[in-house]
Structures are given as structure tokens and as C-alpha cells.
Design an enzyme around this catalytic site. Structure first.
Site: not given
Length: 1078
Positions: A23, A88
Site C-alpha cells: 500500500g 500473501e
């Protein structure tokens, strides 16, 4: 676009795309734009919006990864610094290995080698991770491995694009493409059959081909067919499947109904609004011209609707595609569509599957319901609407209810089905509705030209009316010019008339139901409302007629009392006198007409034709002038000796057909005094010994005098006869003025046949001078007594077909002309010699076929077999390379040429890998050796081949060797080419190659299908196949493979004399246990 998973994991796919990102680097810029574009294409995207990420990913996030089809990993400068991102990534790589998930790496402002080898910021990040996770070195190692695995995959590097917009466009295109592949691999490119979408595969294939045309021009596709055939379903599935490929899309359903309920202006505003950018606050038509869009307009009924919504005031963007469904073909053509895709009925296998999915919630009938299901499927005749409605109606019902429902449907059609079918009638005027109802009641299955004559006589303007019915899919015309109508469409017509007066059939316009017709005739209930009446006379043993049975039917135009195929006529209790039909009568058909004459009170001025086979008529009307409009007379097999009219006074009438065949018909000279007969049938006319005419039959094109055993001299004059059947007649002299000659010659020396295109002879012994048969294209000598086909045949330039079936004295076939494509020498049991057969070199492509049969030719010598197989070799190769229709070759042997033995098996099935040069593949030659067996002559057997891919998926349909097999005296070789099935197989292989680089294997299963003529049951027999094989044909091998003269003997395996000797043939039925015939 998300679809169910097919992996071993039970989780459901909920997301098309999962995005793993840092992000800090991308959330406010690149990521937000990428997500927006993906969602604009209706792609379901999962993005973790959690700004406060912890040390490890949650179970819900792991589940989101597992429930996605594709994972996009955006590698950026600080990606490796986040343990969350690395967790992830590790989970994503796990899904790649377990669920074969697709991963797309995007290297955003980072060198791919830094990711792959953990250099730069990635090296620093992992140094921190090594310190932080000193007690868990395996975790860090898994991250390193995941990074390397992901970085090794093909992906996108931002540095090679000018801006983010270009990069995002490429990513979106890739995702759309891969999602399509995923859906295909999950069998979702064509939706699951459990959803009731049976048989849609080929339909979508054609639509997809249209949508993917390499042109930026706006293209309009019409989907056309009868109501209830599945046009809307096909269009909806195509829209769901392909709309994501366009910048905008819109589906407007029920255009016909919506335009009536609202207006076309309302529909256009709705269409434009839906094609604009989301959240647009105003309608701007000019915006559409800048976008590539997909539009589906469902159920367009008129040209006005099509023009207003598609062409009037709208400029479509480049590459746009418009799909229009309609049952009005003329509206589509006049509206300027670029292509029309016709939707046809489902075949029996597809019909049974669709019905079962609705009736049993599985793809096959429940045990004990098999026969009932077949009856329901037979009733629906391949119409998807009827199959669905019936299936849902019978779902969970007991057998008694099923039987009662089917009995009810025989009398009263299902209203839900009828309501949909009636939409086909919208837009018909009164005259067109009359034509439709007349066909539904009286003319289905009859010759179109004859029906047009009858309808003309009723002032119904059939030339344009028939075209309208064709365009609205209410009728169709077969290749042999027969009018056809779907059974449920016909039932709809019957029901429309029944509604005219439910309680009193005598007050309806048309009658066909045999019980109602019987009641009306017996009890004199007929009225002036009746325009037509039809009765299957053979359904009753006795019918009571009164003197004035037809008196009140003053508007009767059509009267049909017939037995199918003249099986038997009913016994009519007739009165001593008879008041005949009204003068409005145009057509009279009465099988077994019971009276000696047609009533004098009846004036046949408007009569177009009458057919009175098996009648008791002794004399027709006295005045032939009364036949002002009559075109056809059929008086076959009359019971009494009949005197025909003197046609010499009717020279201005142009007759299409006179059939005066009968055991006692007096063929007097005046029937041959008539010059304008187009067809003359005098078969079985036995009383006359000489038939002679001085006049010229200017219009005569064909005549049939078969089985006229007593006629020895036949004389007529005609200019251009193209077809004749001399059948089993034993003429000694034939007047040779046909074609302009003027002398009587023995028939074997006659030169009168130069204009014949078709000629049939039985009891035929000799034919001389090929110049006498210059125009001949079809020669039928079946069951004749010839011992050798005439050598002069080879000089007949246009001869295409030679029939020699059951010529049991035939010993040799000399060289044939190169024009011959079909030669049938089946059961020529004395045939020994077949001289060199030179394969023809046709000038046209795509319209021809070969068929050569030497079945049960027991005595063929080795050299003849060599010639036959040489011809088969050349002809099959040429058939494939020239895209001929299906071609068939068969001969008595257990050997096949070595060239065909590319891939073979000594059983009924074979598996074959394909060459990687799939684009060069033109088609296949199938072959099999069948054992001796017998079949029912009335229900011949057929050799078939089915294809399966190695994963069990079956190629739709099957390939059939078109030769009907009734009896094989010994082993026989059958070879054939099936272009349509070959094309489907090649396309199936190409599709699989598009998903995988591994060339697929295909299994071929050969079997013989037999039919029970009594109950229609079908049985399959693999045991009759002794061995089989398949030969693929590649374009690259055309030149060499068409040069068989090179080492031909070694190719055929015939280099040793006598290699076919020692064969033992037996006509005993050695394999009686293989088949049971009835």
C-alpha cells in the site's frame, strides 16, 4: 465472472482476481486505477482494504486467495519489507501448486532481477527479516522461494511502457483472456448442462466466430428460428460470455412486447443510457460512436423495430457488434444484418438429456421411466421450450400421471407451449393465416409446386404467402421440394381452428380429427363454415354416407379421404344415389372412391386436380372442357375397367401429371393425343399391346411405363425427355422420335435417347452406341440380365452414376468414363473382372461425392481388387483435398491397402495421437473390416465411428458410413470420408491445443448399428468389427500422396502374385448369433 472451482478443494470461487500489493507504494496511484479498470470490465476483484496490517495474514485473507481464479502480484520497492505481503505471496504460490491458480507478476518501478535474486531494497529487507525471524529460518526461506518462483513467471515490467495507462490496459486484456481460458478449462465457456443449456456448444461457436471477426466495421448478426427454439437463451449466454470484451454492453429483451407496452422511443432511450459511462447523469447519443459496444436486441418482430433501434440516428463505434433475435427472417434481411444464424431443433440425444435435467434433475431418465421419457421427447420433436415445459410438468410425478399427461397431450396441446408458439403468427394477414392453416391441416408433406397450384385456385396468393411462412419459420422446404412443418406448430394450427367452435366441429373451417370427421359425415352435421375436410380412411372399417352428406358444405374447397401409402381403404356404405360436392371444390383425393362415376350435378370448373386410386369409377365426366383448371389426374389401381376421357378437346390445358396406371385401365389413343403433359405414368397398364401417338409431347419431361408386360410397341414423340423408367416392361419396339428422330427401331438399337438424363432398365440385355446416350448422367440397370456392362459406356461424356445392383449374371465391368462418381455393383455374384478405373478429376469443389460398392462380389480376381483399391486410394485422397461431401468405398476382402494402415487395431477401437502440424490437417479417412452377417432388408444396418478425447469428453455426434448394409457374405472392407465430422474433430483438437502445448490423444470407437423395424429399437454391435483404422490427411502431403504410381504395388501389398488367393467364401450365416432380426 466468478465461477465454481473444479479442484479438489471444496471452496467456491468467489473472486476473479486477488491483488497482492504494498500500500505504501501503490495504493493511491497505480493500484486504484487498475482496480477501477478491472471492475469496469465486470471483473470481480478482491483488494485488502485493511490499512493496519499485522504480523501475519488472517484466515479470511487466506480464504480470499484460495477463492480467486487469478492473483496479480504487484512487486514494488517496499513489497519485500512487508511480512504481510510475503505471507500473501507464499499462500499464492501454494495455490499455484495445489489449485493451479494463475499468477501474474507486475514489476512496478522495480528491476525483475532484484525480486528474483533479492537484490537492492529486497536484499536489505531480507537482512532485516533474517534478524527478526532468527528462530524461524524456514519461514524466511519459504519467502525467498516464493519470490523466486513468482519472479520467474512471465509478467509485465512498468519501465517498458510510456505511462501507467498503457500498462493497465495490457494487464486488463491479459486478465480477460486468462479468465476466458479458465472458464473453458472448467467447462464454463459453454455453461453447465445442469443449468439446462444442452446443445448450446455449437451455437456459441458460430456466434463467437462472428464476434471475433478481424474487422472494425460494425457487424449485425441475426439469430433466427421458430418460437421456442432457444434464440433468447443462446443470445443471453453469448452476452454473458462475451460482453466483458467490449467497452459497453446492453441487452434489451422482449423488444416486440416492450415496444407495444411502452414505445420504441422509450427502448432507444434505455439502450443509449445503458451504453454510456457509469454514473452518467444525461443521455448523449454521440458518445456511443466513440465506444466499442455489444448490443443484444431480443425478439424483434418487425423491420420498423430493427431500423429504429439499430440504424436510425445512431452511429456505432468501430468494432461494435449487434445481435438481433427474431422469428421474422425477412425483417432481418431487409434490416441489413450481415449474417443470419439459424437455430435448429435438438437431436434425440440432446433432447433426452435436456428433458431429463428438468424431469429428473440429472442427465438421464430414472429407471422405469425410459420409454415414457422417449415418448415425451418424441412429442417435443427437438423443441427446447417443449422439452423444458414437459420436464417440469412431469417432475416428481408417478408413472400413472405420466401416461395420463401424454394421452391428454395427444388431444389438447399444452397452453404454455402454445402461447409461445403463437408469437410466430404475429404480423400474418388473413390470407397468410389461411395458407398456414391449410398447410397444417392438408398439405404438410406434399410437393410445394402442387400445393402452390391448389392455393392459387383458392385465390390465396401462395407465391408471396409461402415465402412469408418460410421467413417466420412456420414451415420449411426439404431438398426434394416437400413442405415440412414442426409437429407442435401443426398442433397449434389445429388448436386455432378448434377454438372457432369447441362444441360443434361442423361449424369449424377445417376438420381433420378422425372421430370428429366421422361424426360430421355420419350425422350430416356439416355446415357452410367448412372449407376443408380430411380423413384417414384406413382408421375406420365402415363409414356410412348419406345421399346429402355434403349438401350443406357449400364452401368446401378441399376433400381428402386417403389411406397412408394406400394401405387399405375403408368400406363405405354408400347410398344408391349421391349428391356430389359443391362447385367450390378445388382438390379431391379419395382413396377407394366407392361410386361408379362422379355426380353429374358437380361442375368441376374450379377443380385443380383429383386423385382417385383404388376407386370403383368406370367413367369420369362426359365433357373434358369442364377441366378448365385441372392439372393432375391420378387413377391408379382402379377396381373397374375405366374409359378415360377424350383429351383431344383439351389441347390448351397444360397438365403436370396424368397417372392412369391400373390393372384394367384402357390406355386409349386419345390420352396420347394430348401435347401438353409434363409427366405421364402408365405403369401396370396391361390391357393394351400397342401405345401410339402421332402428336408431339412438347412439354413431356418424364414418363413411366414400368411393368407394362403386354405392351410390345410404344410410340410417342417428345422433344426433351430427361427422365424415364422403362422398368420391367418388355418392349420390342420403341418409336424413336424422341430427340427429333423418326423411325421405329428395336429398343437395343434405338438412337431416340440422346436427350435422356436419367434412364432405368430391367430385363435389359444389351446397349449399343454410346452416342445414343449423349446427355445421360444416370443409368440404372439394377437386376438386369446383362453379362457385361457395355464397353461403349466409357464414351458417354456426362455419365455420373451407374447402378448394377443384383446383376447376378454380370461377369465384367470394362473401363468407365472419368465422369462417373458413383458405381454400385452390390451382389453381382458372378463379377470377376473390373478393368482399370481412372479416378475423375472434378472441376468443382464442395458439391461432389464418391461412392463405389463391390459388396458381395464373390469372384473378383486379384487384378480387379488391385484396380478397385487403386481407385479407392486416389478417390479418397481427392475427396479430402477437394472438400467433397461424404464419400464411401466398400469391397469384399479382409485386407486394406498399406497406405490406410497408418493407425489400426485388431478390435473395434483405437487411440491415436495427433501431429503437432494440426493446422495442416485437412480431414480423416475412416476404415473398418466387418464380419459376415445378415440384417433386416427393410431396416439396414450402418457402420459408425465415435470419437473421445483422453479425458473422456465425447465429440458431439458420430460419423456414419453412408452405405446401408443388409447382408455381407464374408469379410468386407469399408472406407469413408466424412468432412463435417472431420471438421468438428479438427476444431476440437485445435481448441485443446490452445489451452495446452501437449498434443491431445483421440480414441475412435467403431460399431455397427442395427434397427428393429417393428418397435424402432436400436442396438450397437462392436463384435461385428474385425479391425479398424484411421488415416489423417495433411495438406503438406498432397503432392506425394496423389502420386500412387510411385511404388504402387508395394504400397498396396500386392507385389506377390496370388496374395489374395485362398479366400474361402460361404453364404452360410456363420454369425447368426451376432444379430437378431425381426
Amino acid at each position: 465472472m466468478a465461477a465454481a472451482s473444479s479442484s479438489s478443494d471444496d471452496s467456491q470461487i468467489k473472486h476473479d482476481v486477488f491483488i497482492s500489493f504494498c500500500g505504501k507504494d501503490t495504493r493511491r496511484g497505480f493500484l486504484s486505477h487498475l482496480v477501477k479498470e478491472l471492475r469496469r470490465e465486470k471483473i470481480i476483484v478482491f483488494v485488502d482494504e485493511n490499512l493496519n496490517r499485522g504480523e501475519g495474514i488472517s484466515s479470511s485473507l487466506r480464504r480470499a486467495i484460495q477463492e480467486s481464479q487469478i492473483s496479480i502480484v504487484i512487486f514494488s520497492e517496499n513489497y519485500a519489507s512487508s511480512s504481510w505481503c510475503l505471507d500473501e505471496l507464499a499462500e499464492i504460490i501454494k495455490c499455484v501448486k495445489v489449485n493451479k491458480q494463475i499468477v501474474l507478476p507486475v514489476f512496478y518501478c522495480i528491476d525483475p532481477s532484484h525480486v528474483r535474486h533479492q537484490k537492492g531494497t529486497y536484499e536489505n529487507a531480507f537482512a532485516d527479516h533474517e534478524l527478526k525471524f532468527q528462530g524461524n529460518g524456514l519461514k524466511v526461506q519459504n519467502w525467498r522461494s516464493a519470490l523466486k518462483n513468482a519472479a520467474d513467471l512471465s509478467g509485465y515490467v512498468s519501465s517498458i511502457y510510456d505511462n501507467d495507462s498503457e500498462l493497465i490496459d495490457e494487464i486488463v486484456k491479459y486478465v480477460l483472456s486468462r479468465l476466458e481460458d479458465v472458464l473453458l478449462s472448467l467447462d464454463h465457456i459453454y455453461p453447465n448442462e445442469s443449468e439446462g443449456l444442452v446443445g448450446i456448444d455449437q451455437q456459441l461457436y458460430h456466434i463467437r466466430s462472428f464476434l471475433e471477426m478481424k474487422t472494425k466495421e460494425v457487424q449485425i448478426l441475426g439469430i433466427w428460428g421458430m418460437s421456442g427454439i432457444g434464440k433468447t437463451t443462446i443470445a443471453q449466454v453469448a452476452y454473458d460470455k462475451f460482453s466483458s470484451h467490449y467497452e459497453g454492453s446492453c441487452f434489451i429483451d422482449n423488444v416486440r412486447e416492450e415496444s407495444q407496452n411502452h414505445s420504441l422511443k422509450y427502448l432507444k432511450k434505455k439502450l443509449i443510457s445503458e451504453l454510456q459511462e457509469e454514473n452518467s447523469t444525461f443521455v448523449h447519443i454521440g458518445f456511443i460512436s466513440r465506444r466499442k459496444v455489444l448490443v443484444v436486441l431480443d425478439d424483434v418482430g418487425t423491420l420498423e423495430q430493427l431500423q429504429y433501434l439499430v440504424t436510425k440516428g445512431i452511429c456505432w463505434g468501430p468494432g461494435s457488434r449487434i445481435i438481433v433475435t427474431s422469428n421474422n427472417k425477412q425483417a432481418l434481411i431487409a434490416g441489413g444484418v450481415h449474417a443470419i444464424h439459424e437455430v435448429k431443433e435438438l437431436n434425440f440425444e440432446e433432447s433426452l438429456k435436456l428433458f431429463s435435467l428438468k424431469a429428473f434433475k440429472k442427465s438421464h431418465p430414472e429407471k422405469g421411466y425410459e420409454e415414457l421419457s422417449k415418448k415425451a421427447v418424441a412429442y417435443a420433436k427437438g423443441l427446447p421450450l417443449a422439452l423444458k415445459v414437459l420436464g417440469l410438468c412431469l417432475y416428481s410425478r408417478d408413472r400413472k400421471t405420466w401416461k395420463d399427461t401424454m394421452r391428454k397431450l395427444e388431444m389438447y396441446p399444452h397452453p404454455q407451449i402454445q402461447d409461445v408458439l403463437k408469437m410466430c403468427l404475429d404480423g400474418l394477414d388473413d390470407i397468410e393465416r389461411d395458407i398456414f392453416l391449410d398447410i397444417a391441416f392438408f398439405y404438410k408433406g406434399e410437393d410445394k409446386d402442387h400445393v402452390i397450384r391448389l392455393l392459387h385456385a383458392n385465390n390465396l396468393f401462395p407465391d408471396c404467402g409461402i415465402k412469408v411462412l418460410l421467413d417466420k419459420a412456420l414451415i420449411s422446404i426439404s431438398n426434394d421440394n416437400i413442405i415440412q412443418m414442426h409437429d407442435l406448430i401443426q398442433e397449434m394450427g389445429w388448436e386455432i381452428v378448434r377454438q372457432e367452435c369447441k362444441e360443434n366441429p361442423g361449424k369449424r373451417s377445417r376438420l381433420k380429427d378422425f372421430e370428429e370427421v366421422y361424426d360430421v359425415l355420419k350425422n350430416k352435421k356439416g355446415t357452410d363454415a367448412i372449407k376443408g375436410i380430411a380423413l384417414y380412411a384406413s382408421l375406420f372399417k365402415h363409414v356410412q354416407l348419406n345421399v346429402d352428406t355434403f349438401k350443406n358444405m357449400t364452401n368446401l374447397r378441399v376433400a381428402k379421404f386417403y389411406s397412408p401409402w394406400h394401405v387399405r381403404s375403408c368400406n363405405v356404405n354408400r347410398p344408391t344415389s349421391f349428391e356430389s360436392f359443391a362447385d367450390e371444390l378445388r382438390s379431391l383425393e379419395w382413396d377407394g372412391y366407392p361410386f361408379k362415376s362422379l355426380a353429374l350435378s358437380f361442375y368441376p370448373e374450379k377443380l385443380v386436380g383429383h386423385s382417385l386410386p383404388n376407386s370403383h369409377v368406370e367413367e369420369l365426366w362426359k365433357l373434358v372442357e369442364d377441366y378448365a383448371h385441372c392439372k393432375r389426374i391420378i387413377l391408379g389401381r382402379s377396381k373397374q375397367s375405366m374409359q378415360l376421357l377424350d383429351f383431344s378437346k383439351a389441347q390448351k390445358i397444360q397438365w403436370d401429371d396424368i397417372c392412369a396406371c391400373g390393372s384394367s385401365c384402357n390406355v386409349s389413343p386419345h390420352i396420347l393425343s394430348f401435347s401438353m403433359i409434363a409427366a405421364l405414368n402408365l405403369a401396370f397398364s396391361k390391357d393394351s399391346k400397342t401405345v401410339h401417338s402421332e402428336r408431339n409431347f412438347r412439354a413431356l419431361r418424364d414418363f413411366d411405363v414400368g411393368v407394362c408386360f403386354n405392351v410390345k410397341v410404344f410410340s410417342l414423340s417428345a422433344g426433351e425427355i430427361s427422365e424415364s423408367d422403362l422398368g420391367a416392361s418388355k418392349f420390342e419396339m420403341l418409336y424413336s422420335s424422341i430427340g427429333g428422330l423418326s423411325e421405329i427401331l428395336p429398343i437395343n438399337e434405338s438412337r431416340c435417347l440422346r436427350s435422356f438424363e436419367e434412364l432405368s432398365f430391367s430385363y435389359f440385355r444389351q446397349m449399343n452406341r454410346s452416342s445414343d446416350y449423349f446427355s445421360l448422367s444416370y443409368l440404372n440397370m439394377n437386376e438386369s440380365s446383362i453379362d457385361s456392362s457395355p464397353a461403349s459406356i466409357k464414351n458417354i461424356p456426362f455419365l455420373k452414376t451407374i447402378c448394377l445392383r443384383n446383376c447376378r449374371r454380370l461377369r465384367s465391368i470394362p473401363e468407365r468414363p472419368q465422369s462417373v462418381m458413383h458405381l454400385d455393383a452390390t451382389t453381382c455374384t458372378s463379377l470377376k473382372t473390373v478393368l482399370t478405373i481412372t479416378a475423375s478429376r472434378p472441376q468443382q469443389k464442395g458439391i461432389l461425392s464418391y461412392c463405389f460398392s463391390f459388396v458381395n462380389c464373390l469372384k473378383l480376381d486379384d487384378h480387379s481388387l488391385f484396380n478397385i483399391m487403386h481407385n479407392d486410394y486416389l478417390s479418397l485422397k481427392r475427396a479430402v483435398h477437394n472438400n467433397f461431401k461424404a464419400s464411401v468405398f466398400c469391397y469384399l476382402s479382409s485386407r486394406v491397402p498399406k497406405w490406410f494402415e497408418f493407425k489400426q487395431a485388431t478390435e473395434a477401437s483405437i487411440t491415436m495421437p495427433f501431429s503437432p502440424a494440426i493446422n495442416e490437417l485437412l480431414g480423416f479417412v475412416f476404415w473398418a473390416v466387418l464380419r459376415q452377417f445378415n440384417s433386416n432388408e427393410m431396416c439396414p444396418a450402418y457402420l459408425k465411428c465415435l470419437c473421445y478425447f483422453e479425458d473422456g469428453e465425447k465429440l458431439e455426434g458420430s460419423s456414419t458410413c453412408g452405405y446401408p448394409i443388409t447382408e455381407l457374405y464374408s469379410d468386407h472392407v469399408f472406407l469413408w470420408h466424412d468432412p463435417l465430422y472431420s471438421k468438428s474433430l479438427v476444431e476440437g483438437v485445435k481448441k485443446r491445443l490452445g489451452k495446452s502445448e501437449v498434443v491431445p490423444k483421440v480414441s475412435f470407437r467403431f460399431y455397427v448399428v442395427t434397427y428393429d423395424g417393428d418397435n424402432g429399437e436400436m442396438a450397437e454391435h462392436e463384435c461385428l468389427v474385425k479391425k479398424c483404422g484411421v488415416r489423417p490427411i495433411y495438406a503438406s502431403g498432397q503432392q506425394t500422396e496423389l502420386a500412387p504410381e510411385l511404388k504402387m504395388k508395394s504400397k498396396w501389398g500386392l507385389d506377390k502374385p496370388g496374395s489374395f488367393k485362398g479366400r474361402i467364401y460361404s453364404r452360410k450365416r456363420k454369425n447368426k448369433d451376432l444379430l437378431t432380426t425381426h
